[in-house]
Motif scaffolding. Sequence first.
Motif, mmCIF file in Angstrom:
data_model
loop_
_atom_site.group_PDB
_atom_site.id
_atom_site.type_symbol
_atom_site.label_atom_id
_atom_site.label_comp_id
_atom_site.label_asym_id
_atom_site.label_seq_id
_atom_site.Cartn_x
_atom_site.Cartn_y
_atom_site.Cartn_z
ATOM 1 N N THR A 181 -30.897 30.351 103.361
ATOM 2 C CA THR A 181 -30.931 29.083 102.633
ATOM 3 C C THR A 181 -30.670 27.982 103.647
ATOM 4 N N GLY A 182 -31.496 26.994 103.616
ATOM 5 C CA GLY A 182 -31.289 25.934 104.596
ATOM 6 C C GLY A 182 -32.136 24.726 104.305
ATOM 7 N N MET A 183 -31.952 23.703 105.142
ATOM 8 C CA MET A 183 -32.727 22.475 105.011
ATOM 9 C C MET A 183 -33.966 22.601 105.883
ATOM 10 N N TYR A 184 -35.106 22.444 105.246
ATOM 11 C CA TYR A 184 -36.373 22.711 105.938
ATOM 12 C C TYR A 184 -37.098 21.398 106.230
ATOM 13 N N CYS A 185 -37.546 21.220 107.475
ATOM 14 C CA CYS A 185 -38.343 20.043 107.827
ATOM 15 C C CYS A 185 -39.800 20.469 107.967
ATOM 16 N N VAL A 186 -40.643 19.877 107.143
ATOM 17 C CA VAL A 186 -42.070 20.220 107.179
ATOM 18 C C VAL A 186 -42.686 19.737 108.494
ATOM 19 N N GLY A 187 -42.175 18.607 109.022
ATOM 20 C CA GLY A 187 -42.689 18.078 110.293
ATOM 21 C C GLY A 187 -42.521 19.083 111.414
ATOM 22 N N CYS A 188 -41.389 19.736 111.455
ATOM 23 C CA CYS A 188 -41.099 20.725 112.504
ATOM 24 C C CYS A 188 -41.538 22.121 112.098
ATOM 25 N N GLU A 189 -41.823 22.316 110.818
ATOM 26 C CA GLU A 189 -42.070 23.654 110.282
ATOM 27 C C GLU A 189 -40.882 24.553 110.604
ATOM 28 N N ALA A 190 -39.686 24.036 110.382
ATOM 29 C CA ALA A 190 -38.509 24.826 110.746
ATOM 30 C C ALA A 190 -37.298 24.398 109.935
ATOM 31 N N PHE A 191 -36.375 25.355 109.775
ATOM 32 C CA PHE A 191 -35.096 25.026 109.178
ATOM 33 C C PHE A 191 -34.278 24.268 110.207
ATOM 34 N N LYS A 192 -33.478 23.314 109.720
ATOM 35 C CA LYS A 192 -32.703 22.475 110.620
ATOM 36 C C LYS A 192 -31.223 22.771 110.446
ATOM 37 N N THR A 193 -30.510 22.809 111.558
ATOM 38 C CA THR A 193 -29.064 22.936 111.469
ATOM 39 C C THR A 193 -28.469 21.536 111.388
ATOM 40 N N GLU A 194 -27.217 21.461 110.981
ATOM 41 C CA GLU A 194 -26.485 20.194 110.857
ATOM 42 C C GLU A 194 -26.679 19.322 112.099
ATOM 43 N N ARG A 195 -26.563 19.958 113.235
ATOM 44 C CA ARG A 195 -26.656 19.283 114.540
ATOM 45 C C ARG A 195 -27.980 18.566 114.764
ATOM 46 N N GLU A 196 -29.005 19.055 114.083
ATOM 47 C CA GLU A 196 -30.353 18.518 114.307
ATOM 48 C C GLU A 196 -30.716 17.425 113.308
ATOM 49 N N LEU A 197 -29.707 16.941 112.560
ATOM 50 C CA LEU A 197 -29.969 15.898 111.563
ATOM 51 C C LEU A 197 -29.285 14.593 111.968
ATOM 52 N N ASP A 198 -29.861 13.478 111.507
ATOM 53 C CA ASP A 198 -29.206 12.198 111.796
ATOM 54 C C ASP A 198 -28.160 11.900 110.712
ATOM 55 N N GLU A 199 -27.537 10.707 110.779
ATOM 56 C CA GLU A 199 -26.438 10.396 109.862
ATOM 57 C C GLU A 199 -26.870 10.388 108.394
ATOM 58 N N SER A 200 -28.142 10.009 108.169
ATOM 59 C CA SER A 200 -28.615 9.965 106.784
ATOM 60 C C SER A 200 -29.201 11.305 106.335
ATOM 61 N N GLY A 201 -29.013 12.332 107.163
ATOM 62 C CA GLY A 201 -29.459 13.665 106.764
ATOM 63 C C GLY A 201 -30.947 13.910 106.968
ATOM 64 N N HIS A 202 -31.567 13.124 107.857
ATOM 65 C CA HIS A 202 -32.984 13.347 108.165
ATOM 66 C C HIS A 202 -33.128 14.047 109.513
ATOM 67 N N CYS A 203 -34.268 14.720 109.652
ATOM 68 C CA CYS A 203 -34.585 15.373 110.925
ATOM 69 C C CYS A 203 -34.638 14.315 112.032
ATOM 70 N N LEU A 204 -34.071 14.633 113.192
ATOM 71 C CA LEU A 204 -34.054 13.671 114.308
ATOM 72 C C LEU A 204 -35.465 13.317 114.769
ATOM 73 N N LEU A 205 -36.379 14.239 114.588
ATOM 74 C CA LEU A 205 -37.749 14.005 115.056
ATOM 75 C C LEU A 205 -38.639 13.425 113.962
ATOM 76 N N HIS A 206 -38.208 13.544 112.711
ATOM 77 C CA HIS A 206 -39.037 13.094 111.582
ATOM 78 C C HIS A 206 -38.183 12.326 110.586
ATOM 79 N N SER A 207 -37.789 11.112 110.976
ATOM 80 C CA SER A 207 -36.819 10.378 110.166
ATOM 81 C C SER A 207 -37.398 9.905 108.834
ATOM 82 N N THR A 208 -38.719 9.952 108.672
ATOM 83 C CA THR A 208 -39.305 9.479 107.421
ATOM 84 C C THR A 208 -39.546 10.609 106.422
ATOM 85 N N LEU A 209 -39.364 11.847 106.855
ATOM 86 C CA LEU A 209 -39.612 12.980 105.945
ATOM 87 C C LEU A 209 -38.324 13.409 105.258
ATOM 88 N N GLU A 210 -38.415 13.687 103.947
ATOM 89 C CA GLU A 210 -37.258 14.222 103.234
ATOM 90 C C GLU A 210 -37.181 15.722 103.481
#
Length: 479
Positions: free
Chosen positions: A121-150
């Motif tokens: 179970t995890g947070m999945y970024c479609v931009g990366c096609e990968a699950f993201k760990t806490e470390r890989e998210l910004d302050e608002s809970g978005h992927c560091l590489l895809h800040s516009t994707l939920e």
Amino acid sequence: MNRYITTTLPYVNGDPHLGFALEIVQADVLARAWRARGDQVFFNTGSDEHGQKIAEKAEQNGEDVQAYVDRYAAEFKKLKDTLNLSNDSFVRTTDQSHIEAAQEIWRRCDQAGNIYEKSYTGMYCVGCEAFKTERELDESGHCLLHSTLELQELSEKNYFFALSKYQDRLKEYLSQPGVIVPEWRREEALAFVEHGLEDFSISRESARLSWGVPVPGDDSQVMYVWFDALPSYISVLGFPEDVAGNFNTFWGNGATLQMAGKDQVRFQSIMWQAMLMSAQIKNTDAVFYHGFINSGGQRMSKSTGNVISPYELVAKYGIDATRYMLLRHVHPVDDSDVTWERLDEWYTANLVNGLGNLVARIMKLAEDNLDAPIEMSAQEPDEAFQHKLDAFAFDEAMDYVFEMIAECDAVMTDRAPFKKVKGEDESIRAEGKQDIALLASHLAKIAAHLAVAMPTTSETILRAVQENKKPENLFPRLA
Ligand SMILES: [Zn+2]
């Protein structure tokens, strides 16, 4: 010597960008240089066509996914003519032979005990096609590489690849100088591996994503797009059956080189190498990582409006001029900045007023004053030049040629044969002719050095010298 060279396979969710043009032109120059030396070369490129991003993009367009990838693959295939590339193959990850090869790699990794199932179970970024760990998210809970994707919270059963088992062997592999160029990137990769490796998910539920390679023996899962794409480097050679023998010739018994962008180290030099180890296939001998091309101090992006496409470049300056600028004015491994102003400047100063003008002046003098073409023998590029190419110093190799061009220009000015041939004295006129013949032979030498980087320009100059005739304008002035 047998040599295999491949670019990465661009993901077909957008048009070819300049960074990929850089990668494939660098590869083309090496392939041409090796062939000229008598090596047996297999030069590959292709397109990466599976994954959720592509399925979604096609859906947004209201297009059938297969039709969508066919259209984009054609767009990337066109680069061959656009940039005058000498690649021997173009592999598509939707090719049936590739799909079977990827499944064979899976089976081998599975038989080696390196694939296991795990619920996740995890947070999945479609931009990366990968699950993201806490470390890989910004302050608002978005992927560091895809800040516009939920991000999507997903819970699913996946297969995992036991990358962690390969920590020691990867360390050993990455400890060999030359497996990564440049050297400091190899040290970075080694440090990354020493820090510890985590197993990673290599499948997705096909109920959620059906656009992928089916996992052998489990229809409910398709392969993670990277696990499917990386084996393309060997599927194109005929792995596993190897009917034509290319896999054995070029991978088994050849020197292998992969070209990639600097953001690819984890995929090409770690993940892929562990997959090869697990499938008991020889590792890649070297992976060369180029830098990024920015424009006006920013990453090129549609939203910034600063995208410069390879097609636009060729339309404005021509093929050889585009190759020239990518090789000489873009740093081979560091990031570079390119703007239309700078491109215009490089083109005009070095090609229009430099090489083009020199060739026109010398060949006009030769045509008007020499009774016959000069005696010419086949020329090979200097060793110093070859060494620069072998060291991936494409910019320095080009500088080397442009120093020859500058020297030739200086000879023209110092000896002023254009004055001598108009002289009263017969012996002065004869000296002028000798100077012109010398300059023409310099041009032939310059042409021999340009053969791999600017093939058409090189041929045009050589033909002009052979025919003792001023050629058509090599580099027209910008309007
Ligand atoms: Zn992302």
